[in-house]
Every structure is written in structure tokens, then in C-alpha cells.
Design a protein around this motif. Structure first.
Motif, mmCIF file in Angstrom:
data_model
loop_
_atom_site.group_PDB
_atom_site.id
_atom_site.type_symbol
_atom_site.label_atom_id
_atom_site.label_comp_id
_atom_site.label_asym_id
_atom_site.label_seq_id
_atom_site.Cartn_x
_atom_site.Cartn_y
_atom_site.Cartn_z
ATOM 1 N N GLN A 128 17.719 -3.539 -139.961
ATOM 2 C CA GLN A 128 16.730 -2.667 -140.565
ATOM 3 C C GLN A 128 15.338 -3.126 -140.137
ATOM 4 N N ARG A 129 14.479 -2.150 -139.881
ATOM 5 C CA ARG A 129 13.092 -2.466 -139.519
ATOM 6 C C ARG A 129 12.356 -2.915 -140.776
ATOM 7 N N GLN A 130 11.656 -4.013 -140.659
ATOM 8 C CA GLN A 130 10.918 -4.569 -141.781
ATOM 9 C C GLN A 130 9.499 -4.001 -141.822
ATOM 10 N N LYS A 131 8.765 -4.321 -142.872
ATOM 11 C CA LYS A 131 7.390 -3.822 -143.014
ATOM 12 C C LYS A 131 6.518 -4.231 -141.845
ATOM 13 N N ASP A 132 6.801 -5.401 -141.268
ATOM 14 C CA ASP A 132 6.008 -5.876 -140.123
ATOM 15 C C ASP A 132 6.491 -5.276 -138.797
ATOM 16 N N LYS A 133 7.401 -4.305 -138.878
ATOM 17 C CA LYS A 133 7.960 -3.562 -137.733
ATOM 18 C C LYS A 133 9.032 -4.335 -136.959
#
Length: 151
Positions: A129-134
Motif C-alpha cells: 500500500q502507498r503510504q502518506k509519504d508516497k
């Protein structure tokens, strides 16, 4: 229209809405294509973790795990112990072959065919999954025997 007719129509409408919702939940999710850059990044994350595991670099291997995994496992040493105990094919694969990743429901599924030291075939199914920091991070992995043919 009588009150009974309104009640029957409303009841039928609720049942129909419930049926439509159930069918939508049971319908298979459609895979969406990833960009070439995302495919490359997903591959790099999984390969990076495999490389770190091969070097017994627990901290680096653990760094590729998503927050849900990090919270569940707790420490890099605990993560390494878990992999050694429960995922020996991932800990020391003799060979790996990456299949094309797929995106479904906001997650990416990366399948990796593996051959262990005994010559047994495995399929590692990673979810990322892509995290908030991309950055892409691994949210889970399941390993199943790959009775099919390795390609």
C-alpha cells in the motif's frame, strides 16, 4: 394508493436495494493498471526486502514493512524471527521470478514465484500500500505451494 400498498412498495424497494448491495459486494474487484514507475517501485520494495533478508539485515528488511506489520510484530528482530520460522521460502529463496503487479481496491498485489533450496516451488503473494509519504510498503505476505509450472 393505500397505506398497505405503500408499505409493500417500500418493503420491496428495501429488499431490492439490499440484493443489489450484496451482489456488488460479491462481484470481483476489477484490477487497474499501475504506471511503469509504480510497477518499478513495488518491485524494488519487495526485492529490497528479499535482499535484506538474505543478508540477515533485520533493520533494513523491517523498514519495508507497513505500519500495520511494524505494529503487529514490534521489532526488527521479531520480524526476522517470524520470517525465519514461518516463511523459510522467503528467507532463503534459491531463485525468484516477479510477475506483473496488480492494483485492486487501493492495494497492490505483487506475486513472486520462488524456488527453495530443496527445489520446491512457492508463490509469495505480497500486498503493498502507498503510504502518506508516497512510498510503497508491504502490508502482508502469504506463501502458498506453487504446484503449477514455473515460468
Amino acid at each position: 394508493m393505500t397505506a398497505t400498498s405503500h408499505f409493500l412498495m417500500a418493503s420491496l424497494a428495501r429488499r431490492l436495494a439490499a440484493l443489489v448491495a450484496a451482489v456488488m459486494l460479491l462481484a470481483p474487484a476489477q484490477a487497474t493498471a499501475l504506471s511503469a514507475a509504480d510497477e518499478k517501485s513495488v518491485h524494488a520494495v519487495v526485492q529490497g526486502q528479499l535482499t535484506a533478508l538474505a543478508r540477515d539485515d533485520a533493520s533494513k528488511a523491517f523498514s519495508y514493512a507497513a505500519p500495520n506489520v511494524r505494529q503487529a510484530v514490534g521489532t526488527a528482530a521479531g520480524f526476522m524471527a517470524l520470517v525465519r520460522r514461518s516463511y523459510p521460502a522467503i528467507y532463503r529463496p534459491a531463485s525468484v521470478a516477479f510477475l506483473r503487479p496488480e492494483s485492486k481496491d487501493g492495494q497492490v498485489i505483487q506475486r513472486v514465484q520462488m524456488l527453495d533450496a530443496r527445489g520446491d516451488e512457492w508463490l509469495a503473494i505480497y500486498s503493498l500500500q502507498r503510504q502518506k509519504d508516497k512510498a510503497w510498503r508491504i502490508t502482508g505476505c502469504r506463501v502458498v505451494s506453487n504446484k503449477g509450472r514455473m515460468t
